[in-house]
Write a protein that holds these residues in place. Structure first.
Motif, PDB file in Angstrom:
ATOM      1  N   LEU A  15       0.794  -1.199   0.066  1.00  0.00           N
ATOM      2  CA  LEU A  15      -0.075   0.009  -0.084  1.00  0.00           C
ATOM      3  C   LEU A  15       0.931   1.250  -0.132  1.00  0.00           C
ATOM      4  O   LEU A  15       0.172   2.306  -0.313  1.00  0.00           O
ATOM      5  CB  LEU A  15      -0.889  -0.014   1.240  1.00  0.00           C
ATOM      6  N   GLN A  16       2.154   1.116   0.225  1.00  0.00           N
ATOM      7  CA  GLN A  16       2.998   2.208   0.086  1.00  0.00           C
ATOM      8  C   GLN A  16       2.944   2.892  -1.249  1.00  0.00           C
ATOM      9  O   GLN A  16       3.125   2.305  -1.971  1.00  0.00           O
ATOM     10  CB  GLN A  16       4.353   1.940   0.531  1.00  0.00           C
ATOM     11  N   MET A  17       2.973   4.444  -1.469  1.00  0.00           N
ATOM     12  CA  MET A  17       3.005   5.117  -2.658  1.00  0.00           C
ATOM     13  C   MET A  17       4.221   5.844  -2.883  1.00  0.00           C
ATOM     14  O   MET A  17       4.702   6.460  -1.872  1.00  0.00           O
ATOM     15  CB  MET A  17       1.730   6.239  -2.521  1.00  0.00           C
ATOM     16  N   VAL A  18       4.827   5.636  -3.760  1.00  0.00           N
ATOM     17  CA  VAL A  18       6.105   6.339  -4.091  1.00  0.00           C
ATOM     18  C   VAL A  18       5.892   7.756  -4.399  1.00  0.00           C
ATOM     19  O   VAL A  18       5.175   7.751  -5.538  1.00  0.00           O
ATOM     20  CB  VAL A  18       6.808   5.486  -4.984  1.00  0.00           C
ATOM     21  N   PRO A  19       6.366   8.673  -3.840  1.00  0.00           N
ATOM     22  CA  PRO A  19       6.188  10.196  -4.470  1.00  0.00           C
ATOM     23  C   PRO A  19       6.705  10.366  -5.868  1.00  0.00           C
ATOM     24  O   PRO A  19       7.745   9.605  -6.270  1.00  0.00           O
ATOM     25  CB  PRO A  19       6.925  10.977  -3.553  1.00  0.00           C
ATOM     26  N   ILE A  20       5.930  11.114  -6.683  1.00  0.00           N
ATOM     27  CA  ILE A  20       6.090  11.075  -8.232  1.00  0.00           C
ATOM     28  C   ILE A  20       6.543  12.669  -8.421  1.00  0.00           C
ATOM     29  O   ILE A  20       5.749  13.497  -7.909  1.00  0.00           O
ATOM     30  CB  ILE A  20       5.013  10.620  -8.985  1.00  0.00           C
ATOM     31  N   LEU A  21       7.584  13.116  -9.086  1.00  0.00           N
ATOM     32  CA  LEU A  21       7.982  14.272  -9.136  1.00  0.00           C
ATOM     33  C   LEU A  21       7.500  14.894 -10.560  1.00  0.00           C
ATOM     34  O   LEU A  21       7.532  14.262 -11.499  1.00  0.00           O
ATOM     35  CB  LEU A  21       9.510  14.788  -9.167  1.00  0.00           C
ATOM     36  N   LYS A  22       6.484  15.683 -10.396  1.00  0.00           N
ATOM     37  CA  LYS A  22       5.854  16.311 -11.759  1.00  0.00           C
ATOM     38  C   LYS A  22       6.176  17.830 -12.119  1.00  0.00           C
ATOM     39  O   LYS A  22       6.429  18.634 -11.013  1.00  0.00           O
ATOM     40  CB  LYS A  22       4.403  16.348 -11.532  1.00  0.00           C
ATOM     41  N   PRO A  23       6.643  18.095 -13.189  1.00  0.00           N
ATOM     42  CA  PRO A  23       7.244  19.604 -13.455  1.00  0.00           C
ATOM     43  C   PRO A  23       5.947  20.459 -13.627  1.00  0.00           C
ATOM     44  O   PRO A  23       4.910  20.156 -13.865  1.00  0.00           O
ATOM     45  CB  PRO A  23       7.873  19.220 -14.672  1.00  0.00           C
ATOM     46  N   MET A  24       6.323  21.689 -12.632  1.00  0.00           N
ATOM     47  CA  MET A  24       5.111  22.617 -12.713  1.00  0.00           C
ATOM     48  C   MET A  24       5.800  24.084 -13.163  1.00  0.00           C
ATOM     49  O   MET A  24       6.747  24.256 -13.078  1.00  0.00           O
ATOM     50  CB  MET A  24       4.429  22.615 -11.252  1.00  0.00           C
ATOM     51  N   ASP A  25       4.780  24.785 -13.483  1.00  0.00           N
ATOM     52  CA  ASP A  25       4.920  26.056 -13.721  1.00  0.00           C
ATOM     53  C   ASP A  25       5.467  26.899 -12.572  1.00  0.00           C
ATOM     54  O   ASP A  25       4.976  26.626 -11.131  1.00  0.00           O
ATOM     55  CB  ASP A  25       3.888  27.018 -14.384  1.00  0.00           C
ATOM     56  N   LEU A  26       6.471  27.740 -12.467  1.00  0.00           N
ATOM     57  CA  LEU A  26       6.834  28.616 -11.517  1.00  0.00           C
ATOM     58  C   LEU A  26       5.931  29.309 -10.812  1.00  0.00           C
ATOM     59  O   LEU A  26       5.249  30.250 -11.467  1.00  0.00           O
ATOM     60  CB  LEU A  26       8.328  29.345 -11.630  1.00  0.00           C
ATOM     61  N   MET A  27       5.613  29.334  -9.612  1.00  0.00           N
ATOM     62  CA  MET A  27       4.402  30.421  -8.781  1.00  0.00           C
ATOM     63  C   MET A  27       5.024  31.310  -8.125  1.00  0.00           C
ATOM     64  O   MET A  27       5.883  30.913  -7.248  1.00  0.00           O
ATOM     65  CB  MET A  27       3.601  29.270  -8.232  1.00  0.00           C
ATOM     66  N   VAL A  28       5.066  32.552  -8.323  1.00  0.00           N
ATOM     67  CA  VAL A  28       5.401  33.537  -7.555  1.00  0.00           C
ATOM     68  C   VAL A  28       4.463  34.002  -6.590  1.00  0.00           C
ATOM     69  O   VAL A  28       3.382  34.639  -7.032  1.00  0.00           O
ATOM     70  CB  VAL A  28       6.175  34.619  -8.378  1.00  0.00           C
ATOM     71  N   GLU A  29       4.630  34.130  -5.340  1.00  0.00           N
ATOM     72  CA  GLU A  29       3.669  34.515  -4.282  1.00  0.00           C
ATOM     73  C   GLU A  29       4.243  35.716  -3.518  1.00  0.00           C
ATOM     74  O   GLU A  29       5.356  35.500  -2.999  1.00  0.00           O
ATOM     75  CB  GLU A  29       3.203  33.398  -3.366  1.00  0.00           C
ATOM     76  N   ALA A  30       3.562  36.757  -3.174  1.00  0.00           N
ATOM     77  CA  ALA A  30       4.011  37.846  -2.721  1.00  0.00           C
ATOM     78  C   ALA A  30       3.415  37.955  -1.201  1.00  0.00           C
ATOM     79  O   ALA A  30       2.223  37.464  -1.003  1.00  0.00           O
ATOM     80  CB  ALA A  30       3.404  39.194  -3.111  1.00  0.00           C
ATOM     81  N   SER A  31       4.503  38.141  -0.062  1.00  0.00           N
ATOM     82  CA  SER A  31       3.860  37.943   1.327  1.00  0.00           C
ATOM     83  C   SER A  31       4.427  39.157   1.943  1.00  0.00           C
ATOM     84  O   SER A  31       5.485  39.574   1.877  1.00  0.00           O
ATOM     85  CB  SER A  31       4.621  36.633   1.951  1.00  0.00           C
ATOM     86  N   PRO A  32       3.219  39.760   2.697  1.00  0.00           N
ATOM     87  CA  PRO A  32       3.846  41.213   3.269  1.00  0.00           C
ATOM     88  C   PRO A  32       4.729  40.995   4.431  1.00  0.00           C
ATOM     89  O   PRO A  32       4.578  40.124   5.359  1.00  0.00           O
ATOM     90  CB  PRO A  32       2.406  41.522   3.854  1.00  0.00           C
ATOM     91  N   ARG A  33       5.701  41.805   4.374  1.00  0.00           N
ATOM     92  CA  ARG A  33       6.614  41.907   5.550  1.00  0.00           C
ATOM     93  C   ARG A  33       6.136  42.709   6.697  1.00  0.00           C
ATOM     94  O   ARG A  33       6.367  42.538   7.792  1.00  0.00           O
ATOM     95  CB  ARG A  33       8.015  42.444   5.224  1.00  0.00           C
ATOM     96  N   ARG A  34       5.490  43.725   6.264  1.00  0.00           N
ATOM     97  CA  ARG A  34       4.674  44.758   7.283  1.00  0.00           C
ATOM     98  C   ARG A  34       3.437  45.036   6.880  1.00  0.00           C
ATOM     99  O   ARG A  34       3.169  45.467   5.628  1.00  0.00           O
ATOM    100  CB  ARG A  34       5.712  45.993   7.508  1.00  0.00           C
ATOM    101  N   ILE A  35       2.665  45.251   7.611  1.00  0.00           N
ATOM    102  CA  ILE A  35       1.189  45.694   7.525  1.00  0.00           C
ATOM    103  C   ILE A  35       1.012  46.969   8.323  1.00  0.00           C
ATOM    104  O   ILE A  35       1.044  47.097   9.591  1.00  0.00           O
ATOM    105  CB  ILE A  35       0.091  44.575   7.592  1.00  0.00           C
ATOM    106  N   PHE A  36       0.633  48.051   7.573  1.00  0.00           N
ATOM    107  CA  PHE A  36       0.150  49.541   8.138  1.00  0.00           C
ATOM    108  C   PHE A  36      -1.267  49.655   7.987  1.00  0.00           C
ATOM    109  O   PHE A  36      -1.955  49.757   7.141  1.00  0.00           O
ATOM    110  CB  PHE A  36       1.160  50.473   7.590  1.00  0.00           C
ATOM    111  N   ALA A  37      -1.968  49.449   9.256  1.00  0.00           N
ATOM    112  CA  ALA A  37      -3.445  49.244   9.069  1.00  0.00           C
ATOM    113  C   ALA A  37      -3.935  50.544  10.030  1.00  0.00           C
ATOM    114  O   ALA A  37      -3.490  51.048  10.632  1.00  0.00           O
ATOM    115  CB  ALA A  37      -3.880  47.749   9.442  1.00  0.00           C
ATOM    116  N   ASN A  38      -5.347  50.551   9.530  1.00  0.00           N
ATOM    117  CA  ASN A  38      -6.246  51.160  10.425  1.00  0.00           C
ATOM    118  C   ASN A  38      -5.961  52.703  10.435  1.00  0.00           C
ATOM    119  O   ASN A  38      -6.165  53.325  11.735  1.00  0.00           O
ATOM    120  CB  ASN A  38      -6.304  50.504  11.867  1.00  0.00           C
ATOM    121  N   ALA A  39      -5.537  53.299   9.493  1.00  0.00           N
ATOM    122  CA  ALA A  39      -5.273  54.568   9.723  1.00  0.00           C
ATOM    123  C   ALA A  39      -6.193  55.477   8.633  1.00  0.00           C
ATOM    124  O   ALA A  39      -6.075  56.822   8.584  1.00  0.00           O
ATOM    125  CB  ALA A  39      -3.715  54.967   9.133  1.00  0.00           C
TER     126      ALA A  39
END
Length: 304
Positions: A8-32
């Motif tokens: 029942l063990q599944m061997v992981p398969i490597l599939k090529p995928m498009d590069l995904m770029v995700e922006a993550s905030p370093r600081r949040i200036f809120a409530n002004a």
């Protein structure tokens, strides 16, 4: 059971995928801000920046997220007395104490933060006198400034209203030193543009690296470029055909009446759903970026 477990063990398969770029905030200036933010401008001291909405401009420190200082507040005690809103704001590129903001009445105020903590009094006031003979129902709407940009040298500033781009000398408040018509052929279409809300579109503008040329957007995925030295201008189109490798941008012309030439497009055929509101020019190279609806086009000067 052991053999069944291993089967029942599944061997992981490597599939090529498009590069995904995700922006993550370093600081949040809120409530002004209570209203939508229309401008953000980093100061030349690289420590502070301003953010502006319809009624207020706040000053922030880049390292402090929980508080800001209010430097402009045009909110009246009674909101029924409100006659104008802030449309854009920007810091001077060299003088960290100076900034400008524009209004829906077509005026620009230059403020000096050294004069007082709350810049409710401007240092300079820029406004072009209106010709009474040309006043109409749409005059106040089309005079509203949608963008203001200092030149890289800091000597001039540029403003964009609905039909034109104006260049102002900071030493002359009475009138602009240059006025470039972007799409004057739309003046006869203002009634229909009002009905479909296009008259409220907010177009940006930008300088090239040497301040010798300016660029702004229009409809039908057209964008306009003006050479300040030669006084020449050109209309170009951002399209999938022009974005192909080694493809050259061909000048476009709009026909306002009479017999239309082969390469011209009739003003009645313009697509007002295709519009270029955002433009940017590389600070050093002849590379431009224009945002046409949900597409970003980047063009560069022809390389031999």
């Amino acid at each position: 059971m052991l053999l069944i477990f291993y089967s029942l063990q599944m061997v992981p398969i490597l599939k090529p995928m498009d590069l995904m770029v995700e922006a993550s905030p370093r600081r949040i200036f809120a409530n002004a801000h209570t209203y939508h933010i229309n401008s953000i401008s980093v100061n030349s001291d690289h420590e502070t920046y301003l953010s502006a909405d319809d009624l207020r401009i706040n000053l922030w420190h880049l390292e402090i997220t929980e508080r800001s200082f209010n430097i402009v507040d045009i909110k009246p005690a009674n909101m029924e007395e409100l006659t104008e809103v802030i449309t854009a704001a920007e810091f001077h590129p060299h003088q960290c104490n100076v900034f400008v903001y524009s209004s829906s009445k077509g005026t620009i105020r230059l403020c000096d933060m050294r004069s007082s903590a709350l810049c409710d009094r401007h240092s300079k006031f820029f406004e072009e006198p209106e010709d009474p003979s040309s006043r109409s129902f749409f005059s106040e709407i089309i005079s509203s400034i949608s963008d203001v940009k200092f030149s890289h040298s800091g000597r001039y500033m540029m403003t964009r209203d609905y039909l034109s781009v104006k260049v102002w000398d900071l030493n002359m408040e009475s009138r602009p030193v240059e006025t470039h018509q972007v799409h004057e052929y739309l003046r006869s279409k203002l009634c229909s543009l009002y009905e479909n809300d296009c008259i409220f579109d907010k177009f940006e503008c930008c300088w090239n690296g040497s301040d010798s040329a300016i660029m702004t957007g229009s409809y039908n995925n057209f964008f306009r470029m003006f050479d300040r030295d030669t006084r020449r201008d050109v209309t170009l189109e951002a399209s999938r055909e022009s974005s192909k490798p080694r493809a050259s941008l061909k000048p476009r012309k709009v026909c306002t009446g009479g017999k239309r030439k082969k390469d011209e497009i009739s003003v009645d055929s313009l697509d007002f759903n295709k519009k270029i509101l955002h433009t940017a020019w590389h600070p050093a190279d002849n590379v431009i970026a224009v945002a046409a609806t949900n597409n970003l086009y980047i063009f560069q000067d022809k390389i031999n």
